[in-house]
Scaffold this active site. Structure first.
Site, PDB file in Angstrom:
ATOM      1  N   GLY A  46      10.600  -4.715   9.871  1.00  0.00           N
ATOM      2  CA  GLY A  46      10.767  -4.704   8.423  1.00  0.00           C
ATOM      3  C   GLY A  46      12.166  -4.351   7.986  1.00  0.00           C
ATOM      4  O   GLY A  46      12.375  -3.799   6.903  1.00  0.00           O
ATOM      5  N   GLY A  50      15.036  -2.722   2.143  1.00  0.00           N
ATOM      6  CA  GLY A  50      14.660  -1.317   1.969  1.00  0.00           C
ATOM      7  C   GLY A  50      15.158  -0.361   3.024  1.00  0.00           C
ATOM      8  O   GLY A  50      16.282  -0.458   3.534  1.00  0.00           O
ATOM      9  N   SER A 175       3.801   8.707   5.992  1.00  0.00           N
ATOM     10  CA  SER A 175       4.001   9.113   4.599  1.00  0.00           C
ATOM     11  C   SER A 175       3.315  10.444   4.356  1.00  0.00           C
ATOM     12  O   SER A 175       2.349  10.812   5.040  1.00  0.00           O
ATOM     13  CB  SER A 175       3.425   8.072   3.643  1.00  0.00           C
ATOM     14  OG  SER A 175       3.407   8.559   2.309  1.00  0.00           O
ATOM     15  N   TYR A 200      -4.255   2.767   1.914  1.00  0.00           N
ATOM     16  CA  TYR A 200      -2.883   3.053   2.337  1.00  0.00           C
ATOM     17  C   TYR A 200      -2.798   4.441   2.974  1.00  0.00           C
ATOM     18  O   TYR A 200      -2.187   4.606   4.042  1.00  0.00           O
ATOM     19  CB  TYR A 200      -1.942   2.966   1.134  1.00  0.00           C
ATOM     20  CG  TYR A 200      -0.505   3.307   1.444  1.00  0.00           C
ATOM     21  CD1 TYR A 200       0.256   2.484   2.272  1.00  0.00           C
ATOM     22  CD2 TYR A 200       0.092   4.444   0.915  1.00  0.00           C
ATOM     23  CE1 TYR A 200       1.577   2.793   2.563  1.00  0.00           C
ATOM     24  CE2 TYR A 200       1.418   4.760   1.191  1.00  0.00           C
ATOM     25  CZ  TYR A 200       2.153   3.935   2.016  1.00  0.00           C
ATOM     26  OH  TYR A 200       3.453   4.248   2.312  1.00  0.00           O
TER      27      TYR A 200
END
Length: 317
Positions: A46, A50, A175, A200
């Site tokens: 990814g 970002g 996270s 999530y």
């Protein structure tokens, strides 16, 4: 929800007056490592945008041979060109990787292992957030399939090469919302009940548990492996990750001055990939470039082992 938004916006003028102080407070830790990486090989998933892009850029600046592994090749090539120009490092490459399709993951790994005889740093950065209910190409709920199973399989396929290249590190981007997550083994596909926010959170808890179990297994091998692994919380960051949620997009727009930039969000990933002396912290969870508190569910060794076994069964490994 509308009432909450109205109340929040009414306080914005006062908050904006305090922007310089709040921004400093939320900036978080900074990777202070001066380690250079000539001859080292890195994969960042990814990294076309970002946090991943900033991570890849920093590693390229240190002289590493960097692979941007992403689904969108055009965005990946654009990011790679920008990084090459900024760092003067021409060893930045793009490879197709769709974490929602195990065939793509296996194809990426096969191609990478053919081209490269070493791998020193794997940063499992890519992810999806708060998607409407959907399934991956292999029938897994998207959050669980992409954020956990996709990286689980990728790490499995590349792990032997990392052992051969040791010392090496695996960094899993999790996270702080893992604190709200649970692993419901009877509802991993989300067919019985689904909430996009909690889906999530569950996947981020899976990242923490995967990191914990991977570290345990690596430490348990005879003579050790020289491979260490870390889970990280990047902070509240301005990124494209919230694109599936109108509410989150709105909040991000309102509170842009108070959240981290992508460069700031990349710091903890870089710390865990580069910092010297943290090898004994393998399996731990980091935030703002230091070890952070993990939820009780994230410390459950029984759940971590079961998740590992179930993941292997689902992926046929």
């Amino acid at each position: 929800m509308i009432v909450i938004l109205v109340l929040l916006t009414s306080f914005l003028p006062f908050l904006y007056m305090a922007v310089p102080y709040i921004r400093k407070c939320f900036a978080g830790g900074v990777c202070t490592s001066t380690v250079q990486l000539p001859g080292k090989v890195v994969v960042v998933t990814g990294a076309n945008t970002g946090i991943g892009k900033e991570t890849a850029k920093d590693l390229a600046c240190r002289g590493a041979r960097v692979y941007i592994a992403c689904r969108d090749i055009l965005k990946g090539e654009s990011a790679a060109s920008e990084i090459r120009a900024a760092t003067k490092n021409q060893q930045v490459f793009v490879r197709k990787l769709d974490l929602s399709d195990t065939k793509s993951i296996r194809a990426f790994a096969q191609g990478f292992l053919t081209d490269e005889k070493q791998l020193h740093i794997l940063i499992n950065n890519a992810g999806v957030m708060m998607c409407p209910y959907s399934k991956t190409a292999d029938g897994f709920e998207t959050h669980f399939g992409v954020n956990h199973l996709g990286h689980f399989l990728l790490t499995h396929l590349l792990l032997e090469r990392m052992k051969e290249s040791a010392p090496s590190r695996v960094v899993n981007v999790s996270s702080i919302v893992h604190h709200f997550g649970s692993i419901y083994f009877r509802n991993l596909k989300g067919e019985k009940y689904y909430n996009r926010f909690f889906a999530y959170c569950h996947s981020k808890l899976a990242n923490v548990l995967f990191t914990r179990e991977l570290a345990y297994r690596l430490k348990g091998e005879p003579e050790g492996t020289g491979v260490t692994t870390y889970a990280v919380h990047p902070g509240i960051v301005r990124s494209e990750l919230v694109r599936h949620s109108f509410l989150m997009c709105l909040l991000w727009r309102l509170f842009t001055p108070f959240v981290k930039s992508t460069r700031q969000g990349a710091q903890t990933s870089l710390h865990c990939a580069l910092a010297e002396g943290i090898e004994t912290q393998s399996g731990r969870y980091f935030s703002d470039c230091r070890k952070a508190w993990v939820s009780p569910k994230g410390r459950n060794n029984k759940t971590a082992k079961r998740l590992w076994d179930v993941s292997c069964e689902l992926l046929g490994i």
